[in-house]
Design a protein around this motif. Structure first.
Motif, short mmCIF file in Angstrom:
data_model
loop_
_atom_site.label_atom_id
_atom_site.label_comp_id
_atom_site.label_asym_id
_atom_site.label_seq_id
_atom_site.Cartn_x
_atom_site.Cartn_y
_atom_site.Cartn_z
N ASN A 59 -29.29 -15.47 -30.23
CA ASN A 59 -30.75 -15.50 -30.37
C ASN A 59 -31.15 -15.77 -31.81
O ASN A 59 -30.59 -15.19 -32.74
CB ASN A 59 -31.34 -14.14 -29.95
N GLU A 85 -30.68 -19.68 -28.84
CA GLU A 85 -31.84 -19.36 -28.00
C GLU A 85 -33.06 -19.15 -28.88
O GLU A 85 -33.03 -18.36 -29.82
CB GLU A 85 -31.58 -18.07 -27.19
N ASP A 104 -35.75 -19.17 -24.47
CA ASP A 104 -35.61 -17.81 -23.95
C ASP A 104 -36.96 -17.28 -23.46
O ASP A 104 -38.00 -17.73 -23.93
CB ASP A 104 -35.11 -16.92 -25.11
N LYS A 127 -34.51 -20.30 -19.85
CA LYS A 127 -34.14 -18.99 -19.33
C LYS A 127 -35.40 -18.32 -18.79
O LYS A 127 -36.32 -17.99 -19.55
CB LYS A 127 -33.51 -18.13 -20.44
N GLU A 157 -32.78 -14.57 -15.69
CA GLU A 157 -32.44 -13.40 -16.51
C GLU A 157 -32.87 -12.12 -15.82
O GLU A 157 -33.84 -12.12 -15.07
CB GLU A 157 -33.22 -13.47 -17.83
MG MG Z 1 -31.76 -14.24 -25.41
#
Ligand code: MG
Ligand code: C2E
Ligand code: MG
Ligand code: MG
Length: 297
Positions: A126, A158, A188, A209, A245
């Motif tokens: 991330n 991400e 993300d 995501k 997710e």
């Molecule tokens: Mg993430």
């Protein structure tokens, strides 16, 4: 009588005010001391990277691990990123912390590839807004990949929609450089920020995501199901991978599979775990794949 009531109200007001004030003070001093210890956390080696697998649902294999940071505070115990990342952002400490996470995660992934014989295992890391604004980000990523000997195509960065949309021209330039290195980029928490379809078209993005808030009530709420269906269709139409997710139940997994979401991540498969436990998960995943291929042969 009225006077007595009034003075009671006044004194209560004063007490409330004081109470309120001291609550703010103690919150402020808690934050201050947290900030203070955050300064030393890196050199005191108090950070730990946890790893959570991403599963290819059609083979059951772990194809990727996401690096998730935790802080083992000497007095307060394990602290989750939501509690200290904003503070690290504000103070700028996120830059050196993020560098450490990136290096640790890349080195770990390379070690897994080599020692477990999983050459195409990927790692996702991330990036925060502040890190993304560093002028040396591209150089840093290049340097870490060289140092750790990880092939760029097994690293995924991400970013969130808000990072992507903040100063779009700048973002596009950086993402292009990252993409040219061969590193993958995913969005993300997709669906929770400002998403502009325009940027999805212009930016070199590889995956979306789906935010876990849509997955949570997916099987009970037809609005969530409609949104997820649309995100998956969008991803497929744009030739992007799509990851569900926060998958916690078998029902969620099954429904996402019916909706053709090929990659999933969540407690149903595994919580984020320490590297040594992640190693065990990877060994199991590999032996499952081997036995599956033997069954076919
Ligand atoms: Mg993430
Ligand atoms: P994220 O990148 O969206 O990561 C997913 C979060 O959802 C993680 O929380 C993970 O533990 C949690 N999660 C995974 N599966 C499930 C599930 O089935 N149910 C539920 N309820 N939750 C699940 P975590 O580890 O607390 O991280 C929170 C956020 O902090 C991350 O969200 C990410 O934005 C940020 N973060 C974590 N590590 C780093 C880092 O190294 N650098 C930066 N800049 N941000 C980080
Ligand atoms: Mg997320
Ligand atoms: Mg998040």
């Amino acid at each position: 009588n009225a006077d007595a009531a009034l003075s009671r109200v006044k004194s209560q007001g004063r007490n409330n005010y004081q109470f309120y004030h001291s609550a703010i003070n103690s919150q402020a001093s808690e934050l201050l001391s947290l900030e203070n210890s955050l300064h030393y956390a890196l050199e005191r080696e108090e950070f730990i990277v946890y790893y959570q697998p991403q599963i290819n649902i059609s083979t059951g294999e772990i194809i990727k691990m996401e690096a998730l940071l935790r802080w083992q505070h000497p007095k307060l115990g394990l602290i989750y990123p939501e509690k200290f990342i904003p503070l690290a952002e504000e103070t700028g400490l996120i830059v050196t912390i993020g560098e450490w996470v990136l290096k640790t995660a890349c080195a770990q992934n390379k070690a897994w590839q080599d020692t477990l014989g999983l050459p195409s295992l990927s790692i996702a890391v991330n990036l925060s807004a502040r890190q993304f604004q560093q002028s040396n980000l591209v150089k840093l990523v290049t340097q870490i990949l060289l140092e750790t000997q990880l092939n760029p195509k097994y690293l995924e960065l991400e970013i969130t929609e808000s990072i992507a949309m903040h100063n779009a021209e700048f973002t596009k330039a950086i993402l292009n450089e990252i993409n040219n290195m061969g590193v993958y980029i995913s969005i993300d928490d997709f669906g929770t920020g400002y998403c502009s379809f325009n940027y999805l078209k212009k930016f070199p993005i590889h995956a979306l995501k789906i935010d876990k808030s849509f997955v949570r009530d997916l099987t009970k709420n037809s609005n969530d199901a409609a949104i997820i269906t649309a995100i998956i269709a969008l991803a497929h139409g744009l030739n992007l991978a799509v990851v569900g997710e926060g998958v916690e139940t078998e029902e969620q997994r099954n429904l996402l599979r019916i909706l053709e979401c090929e990659l999933m991540q969540g407690y149903f498969f595994s919580r984020p775990v320490l590297a040594e436990d992640a190693t065990k998960l990877l060994r199991k995943s590999k032996s499952r794949r081997l036995s599956a291929s033997r069954l076919v042969a």
